[in-house]
Design an enzyme around this catalytic site. Structure first.
Site, PDB file in Angstrom:
ATOM      1  N   ARG A  91       0.755  -1.057   0.249  1.00 23.25           N
ATOM      2  CA  ARG A  91      -0.197   0.071   0.186  1.00 23.25           C
ATOM      3  C   ARG A  91       0.743   1.246  -0.106  1.00 23.25           C
ATOM      4  NH1 ARG A  91      -1.796   0.888   5.919  1.00 23.25           N
ATOM      5  NH2 ARG A  91      -0.345   0.182   7.178  1.00 23.25           N
ATOM      6  N   ASP A 250      11.237  -6.811   7.808  1.00 25.43           N
ATOM      7  CA  ASP A 250      10.891  -5.950   6.736  1.00 25.43           C
ATOM      8  C   ASP A 250      10.589  -4.682   7.316  1.00 25.43           C
ATOM      9  OD1 ASP A 250       8.747  -7.701   7.819  1.00 25.43           O
ATOM     10  OD2 ASP A 250       7.518  -6.241   6.840  1.00 25.43           O
ATOM     11  N   ASP A 260       8.355   2.521   9.829  1.00 25.63           N
ATOM     12  CA  ASP A 260       7.024   1.504  10.279  1.00 25.63           C
ATOM     13  C   ASP A 260       6.635   1.894  11.430  1.00 25.63           C
ATOM     14  OD1 ASP A 260       6.546   1.061   7.493  1.00 25.63           O
ATOM     15  OD2 ASP A 260       6.825  -1.051   7.457  1.00 25.63           O
TER      16      ASP A 260
HETATM   17  P1  AMP Z   1       3.208  -3.401   8.005  1.00 23.90           P
HETATM   18  O1  AMP Z   1       2.910  -4.222   9.119  1.00 23.90           O
HETATM   19  O2  AMP Z   1       2.510  -2.066   7.771  1.00 23.90           O
HETATM   20  O3  AMP Z   1       4.639  -3.437   8.020  1.00 23.90           O
HETATM   21  O4  AMP Z   1       2.731  -4.271   6.593  1.00 23.90           O
HETATM   22  C1  AMP Z   1       3.426  -5.645   6.477  1.00 23.90           C
HETATM   23  C2  AMP Z   1       2.901  -5.643   4.846  1.00 23.90           C
HETATM   24  O5  AMP Z   1       1.640  -5.835   4.743  1.00 23.90           O
HETATM   25  C3  AMP Z   1       3.642  -4.701   4.178  1.00 23.90           C
HETATM   26  O6  AMP Z   1       4.019  -5.400   3.161  1.00 23.90           O
HETATM   27  C4  AMP Z   1       2.337  -3.871   3.652  1.00 23.90           C
HETATM   28  O7  AMP Z   1       2.861  -3.215   2.454  1.00 23.90           O
HETATM   29  C5  AMP Z   1       1.203  -4.970   3.696  1.00 23.90           C
HETATM   30  N1  AMP Z   1       0.024  -4.264   4.046  1.00 23.90           N
HETATM   31  C6  AMP Z   1      -0.343  -3.378   5.151  1.00 23.90           C
HETATM   32  N2  AMP Z   1      -1.535  -3.078   4.806  1.00 23.90           N
HETATM   33  C7  AMP Z   1      -1.738  -3.261   3.711  1.00 23.90           C
HETATM   34  C8  AMP Z   1      -3.325  -2.690   3.051  1.00 23.90           C
HETATM   35  N3  AMP Z   1      -4.182  -2.577   3.461  1.00 23.90           N
HETATM   36  N4  AMP Z   1      -3.121  -3.297   1.656  1.00 23.90           N
HETATM   37  C9  AMP Z   1      -2.301  -3.920   1.052  1.00 23.90           C
HETATM   38  N5  AMP Z   1      -1.058  -4.068   1.802  1.00 23.90           N
HETATM   39  C10 AMP Z   1      -1.032  -3.954   3.095  1.00 23.90           C
HETATM   40 MG    MG Z   2       6.305  -2.826   7.122  1.00 21.88          MG
END
Ligand code: AMP
Ligand code: MG
Length: 483
Positions: A91, A250, A260
Site C-alpha cells: 500500500r 521488513d 514503520d
Molecule cells: P506493516 O505491518 O505495515 O509493516 O505491513 C506488512 C505488509 O503488509 C507490508 O508489505 C504492507 O505493504 C502490507 N500491507 C499492510 N496493509 C495493507 C493494505 N491495506 N493493503 C495492502 N497491503 C498492505
Molecule cells: Mg512494514
C-alpha cells in the site's frame, strides 16, 4: 498543468527488475490536507511554495506528480514474528528520490496510495488514525534526536476504508534515507543469483555506507557497520522508553532510521516486559527484547549475504558468527554509556552498571514513570512521596557520591542529563485522544500535541497536560497495526 520546481529521480529502478514494479498511485476522490510539515519541506529543500494549496494537496495524495516522475513499489520479503514471508509495498509507492541541499538522496513515499502487485488481499489503502500516529511518533522521534523516517504530510482522501469498522481514509507522505530493509536482502537472496544480491549491496553501500566502497571484504564491513548502526538506534529507543512493536525484518531499515510506526508506543510505567502491540501475544517485541531482536534480524541479513563471501564455507560461517556475536558487546557498551549519561556521568565504566540497574529495579518495583523519573533526577532534589522511601534515598546518596567523582563541574552533568532525558513524550493516551478527535474531524488536539513535543528537552507550562501518566481509566493497553 502544475509547474513543479523540482524533479524526482528513480535510481532504485536501475536495479534488477525483480526489486520493483513501476506503477502510479491510484487517484483519490476528495483529497484534503490535514497536516503539512513546512519545516521539513524547508529542511530538505523541497520547494512546494510555488504550488497552490490545491496543487500541493494533489501532489501529496498522488493525484498529480511532476512530469517525468517514474513511481514504483518495492519488492521485499521478511520474517514476521519469525515466520518467513514474501512481501513488498502493498500500500505504498515511492514517488521518487530527491536530492537535499546537502546532497543527501531521500525517498518520497506515499503510504495508503492504492493497490500494487504486492498487495496480497489488502486494499492498498490506509486509515487516517494510523497515518496520523506515524506522523506524530516519527516527528516526536526526530525532535528527541533519534534517527527516523519523517512525515511530510497527511492528506485525507474523502474515501472510506473498511477495517473492523468503517474509517476515514488517508495518505501519508514519508521521507526516508531509503526504503532498503533487511527484508530487501532476504528477497534478493531468494532469487538464487549472487549478482542480484550484489547489485543491491553495491547500491546500498553507495547510498548509506560510502566509506565501505572499495574495501576488500565489503560484506563483512557492511555487517559490522549495520551492527554498530542498529545498536546505536536501539540504545536511543531504550533511552526514551520507545517500543517499536513490530520489529520484523521488513521493518528494519538499513538507513539506520526507525521505520514503520504501527503498534508502537512509549512506555509510561517502567516495566521491561512491556508490550503494546495487539498482535504480539508472546512478547517477542517487548521493550527489553529489542536489542536481542535487532541482533536476530542482523543475522538474517548476514545469511542473505553469505553467498557473496569467498572462502571455505565453515570458515566463512565461523567469521560471520563471531561478527554477529560482537553485537552484544557493541550494544552493551553503547547502552552503558547512554544510561550513564542519563545520570550525568561522562566517563562511564562497567563499575557504574549496578548504579544504573539498581535505579531501574527500584523504578520497576515501584511502578515509577520512566520519563518523569529521569526528568525529576535532573532537578537537584526530586520532590514527591515516591522519592521519600529509604531504598530510593540510599540509591540517591550513592548516585550523588558518584557524581562528585566526575572530573567536570556538577552543573555540566545536569546539562547533559537535561539533554537526554525528555520532559515530554507523546504518551499513548494523548496520542489516542488526538487520533479519536481527528477521526471526528477535530484536529485541534493533534496540533496541540504536535506543538507540545516539538522541543522535548525544554520545560514549559504548556507541557503540563502532556506530562502526567495516564489515569487508570485513560490507560491504553494495546495499539493496533491499523492495516
Ligand atoms: P506493516 O505491518 O505495515 O509493516 O505491513 C506488512 C505488509 O503488509 C507490508 O508489505 C504492507 O505493504 C502490507 N500491507 C499492510 N496493509 C495493507 C493494505 N491495506 N493493503 C495492502 N497491503 C498492505
Ligand atoms: Mg512494514
Amino acid at each position: 498543468m502544475t509547474k513543479f520546481s523540482f524533479h524526482l529521480e528513480s535510481t532504485y529502478a536501475e536495479l534488477p527488475e525483480v526489486f520493483f514494479s513501476k506503477l502510479s498511485p491510484t487517484p483519490v476522490n476528495q483529497p484534503e490536507m490535514v497536516i503539512f510539515n513546512q519545516s521539513l519541506a524547508d529542511q530538505v529543500g523541497l520547494n512546494l511554495g510555488k504550488l497552490s494549496i490545491e496543487e500541493r494537496t494533489k501532489f501529496l495524495c498522488g493525484n498529480q506528480l511532476p512530469h517525468g516522475t517514474e513511481p514504483f513499489a518495492q519488492a521485499y520479503a521478511g520474517h514476521q514474528f519469525s515466520n518467513f514471508t514474501i512481501l513488498g509495498d502493498g500500500r505504498a509507492i515511492v514517488m521518487g528520490e530527491h536530492l537535499t541541499p546537502s546532497g543527501q538522496r531521500i525517498d518520497l513515499q506515499l503510504k495508503g496510495s492504492g493497490r500494487t502487485p504486492y498487495s496480497r488481499g489488502g486494499d492498498g489503502r490506509a486509515a487516517l488514525g494510523p497515518m496520523l500516529r506515524e506522523y506524530i511518533i516519527s516527528e516526536a522521534m526526530h525532535a528527541l534526536g533519534i534517527p527516523t523516517t519523517r512525515s511530510l504530510a497527511v492528506v485525507s482522501t474523502g474515501e472510506k476504508v473498511f477495517r473492523e469498522t468503517e474509517l476515514s481514509g488517508a495518505v501519508l507522505t514519508r521521507i526516508a534515507g531509503s526504503h532498503i530493509r533487511v527484508g530487501t536482502f532476504e528477497f534478493a537472496s531468494l532469487q538464487q543469483d549472487k549478482r542480484i544480491t550484489e547489485a543491491l549491496l553495491d547500491y546500498m553501500i553507495d547510498r548509506h555506507f560510502p566509506e565501505i566502497k572499495g574495501k576488500e571484504n565489503k560484506v563483512l564491513a557492511v555487517i559490522e557497520a549495520v551492527i554498530d548502526q542498529q545498536a546505536a538506534l536501539i540504545t536511543h529507543w531504550m533511552r526514551v522508553g520507545f517500543i517499536h512493536g513490530v520489529m520484523n525484518t521488513d521493518n528494519m531499515a538499513l538507513s539506520g532510521e526507525t521505520i514503520d510506526y504501527g503498534p508502537c508506543a512509549f512506555m509510561d510505567t517502567f516495566a521491561p516486559d512491556t508490550v503494546f502491540s495487539s498482535i504480539d501475544h508472546r512478547g517477542r517485541y517487548a521493550y527489553a527484547n529489542q536489542p536481542y531482536i535487532a541482533q536476530w534480524n542482523i543475522a538474517r541479513l548476514a545469511e542473505s549475504l553469505l553467498p557473496l563471501i569467498d572462502g571455505k564455507r565453515e570458515e566463512v560461517i565461523a567469521t560471520v558468527e563471531d561478527l554477529l556475536n560482537s553485537f552484544e558487546q557493541v550494544y552493551k557498551s553503547k547502552w552503558l554509556t547512554m544510561m550513564g549519561s542519563k545520570l550525568g556521568l561522562t566517563e562511564v565504566s562497567i563499575k557504574d552498571e549496578k548504579l544504573i540497574t539498581d535505579l531501574l529495579d527500584w523504578m520497576h518495583n515501584n511502578s515509577a514513570d520512566f520519563t518523569n523519573t529521569f526528568r525529576d533526577l535532573c532537578k537537584k532534589l526530586p520532590g514527591g512521596e515516591l522519592y521519600e522511601s529509604e531504598t530510593f534515598q540510599n540509591w540517591f546518596a550513592r548516585w550523588q557520591n558518584r557524581l562528585k567523582k566526575e572530573k567536570q563541574e556538577l552543573e555540566t552533568s545536569y546539562v547533559l542529563m537535561r539533554s537526554l532525558n525528555p520532559a515530554v513524550i507523546p504518551r499513548n493516551h494523548k496520542v489516542e485522544e488526538a487520533l479519536q478527535a481527528g477521526e471526528k474531524g477535530d484536529f485541534e488536539p493533534l496540533y496541540a500535541l504536535l506543538h507540545a513535543i516539538e522541543k522535548p528537552y525544554q520545560d514549559g507550562e504548556h507541557l503540563l497536560p502532556y506530562q502526567s501518566p495516564p489515569r487508570p481509566e485513560e490507560k491504553v493497553l494495546q495499539t493496533f497495526c491499523g492495516t
